[in-house]
Design a protein around this motif. Structure first.
Motif, PDB file in Angstrom:
ATOM      1  N   HIS A  74       0.850  -1.194   0.000  1.00 30.72           N
ATOM      2  CA  HIS A  74       0.000   0.000   0.000  1.00 30.72           C
ATOM      3  C   HIS A  74       0.886   1.245   0.000  1.00 30.72           C
ATOM      4  CE1 HIS A  74      -3.171   2.832   1.024  1.00 30.72           C
ATOM      5  NE2 HIS A  74      -2.381   3.265   1.989  1.00 30.72           N
ATOM      6  N   GLU A  75       1.894   1.237   0.865  1.00 30.50           N
ATOM      7  CA  GLU A  75       2.800   2.385   0.964  1.00 30.50           C
ATOM      8  C   GLU A  75       3.650   2.548  -0.295  1.00 30.50           C
ATOM      9  OE1 GLU A  75       2.891   4.650   3.882  1.00 30.50           O
ATOM     10  OE2 GLU A  75       0.962   3.638   3.687  1.00 30.50           O
ATOM     11  N   ARG A  78       1.611   3.928  -3.043  1.00 34.27           N
ATOM     12  CA  ARG A  78       1.201   5.303  -2.771  1.00 34.27           C
ATOM     13  C   ARG A  78       2.327   6.307  -2.990  1.00 34.27           C
ATOM     14  NH1 ARG A  78      -1.039   6.915   3.181  1.00 34.27           N
ATOM     15  NH2 ARG A  78      -1.484   9.096   2.773  1.00 34.27           N
ATOM     16  N   TYR A  79       3.544   5.939  -2.599  1.00 33.40           N
ATOM     17  CA  TYR A  79       4.643   6.906  -2.593  1.00 33.40           C
ATOM     18  C   TYR A  79       5.625   6.788  -3.744  1.00 33.40           C
ATOM     19  CZ  TYR A  79       3.102   8.242   2.033  1.00 33.40           C
ATOM     20  OH  TYR A  79       2.348   8.710   3.079  1.00 33.40           O
ATOM     21  N   ARG A  94      -4.509   1.209  -7.824  1.00 38.47           N
ATOM     22  CA  ARG A  94      -4.922   2.608  -7.631  1.00 38.47           C
ATOM     23  C   ARG A  94      -6.213   2.902  -8.394  1.00 38.47           C
ATOM     24  NH1 ARG A  94      -0.337   5.365  -9.147  1.00 38.47           N
ATOM     25  NH2 ARG A  94       0.631   4.569  -7.275  1.00 38.47           N
TER      26      ARG A  94
END
Length: 147
Positions: A74-75, A78-79, A94
Motif C-alpha cells: 500500500h505504501e 502510494r509513494y 490505484r
C-alpha cells in the motif's frame, strides 16, 4: 523462524503507519528495518527495537505477515512511481481504489481478493529486485508466509 533470547522472529509492526520488521541476524542478534518511502527499500531501524517491543503506544501495533505485506505494498504503491510491470500493477490497484472512492462504496469480495493478490505479487517482485540490488533486508519469502 528464529529465536533471539526467547523472542520468535521475524516480527512485523505497523509503526505510525509505516511497515517495520524485526529479524534475526547471522550473529544471533536482532535487526530492525523500516520501509523507506523514498526508495521502497529497507533502512536500518535498530533505534526502534526497544520502542516497539517494550514501550508500545497507540500508533505501534504488531501485525501478521499478510498485514505487513499489504501495508508495505500500500505504501509503495502510494509513494513510488516509475515504469515497468510493478508500477503497472500499482496503477491497477490505484484505479480500483479510485473507482471505489468515486462510487463511495466498499470493495466487493472479488475486488478485495484482487487487490490482496496483486499486492502479494508486487511484494515478491519488489523484494526480488531489492535482493538483486543488494538490499540486506529484502525478503520475498515473507509473502509466502502471508498466504
Amino acid at each position: 523462524m528464529s529465536q533471539v533470547e526467547g523472542l520468535r522472529l521475524p516480527k512485523f509492526f505497523d509503526y505510525f503507519g509505516s511497515p517495520l520488521k524485526l529479524v534475526a541476524t547471522a550473529d544471533g542478534g536482532m535487526a530492525g528495518w523500516r520501509l523507506s518511502k523514498d526508495t521502497g527499500g529497507w533502512r536500518e531501524a535498530n533505534n526502534l527495537v526497544d520502542k516497539v517491543l517494550f514501550v508500545g503506544g497507540d500508533e505501534i501495533n504488531q501485525i501478521s505477515p499478510d498485514e505487513f505485506v499489504q501495508l508495505t505494498e500500500h505504501e509503495r504503491g502510494r509513494y513510488l512511481s516509475g515504469d515497468g510491470p510493478i508500477f503497472a500493477l500499482y496503477e491497477t490497484v490505484r484505479a480500483i481504489e479510485d473507482t471505489l472512492q468515486q462510487e463511495r462504496r466498499y470493495p466487493t469480495p472479488q475486488e478485495q481478493a484482487l487487490i490482496r493478490g496483486v499486492r502479494r505479487r508486487t511484494f515478491v517482485m519488489f523484494e526480488e529486485q531489492l535482493q538483486q540490488a543488494g538490499d540486506p533486508a529484502a525478503d520475498p519469502t515473507i509473502a509466502s508466509a502471508a498466504s
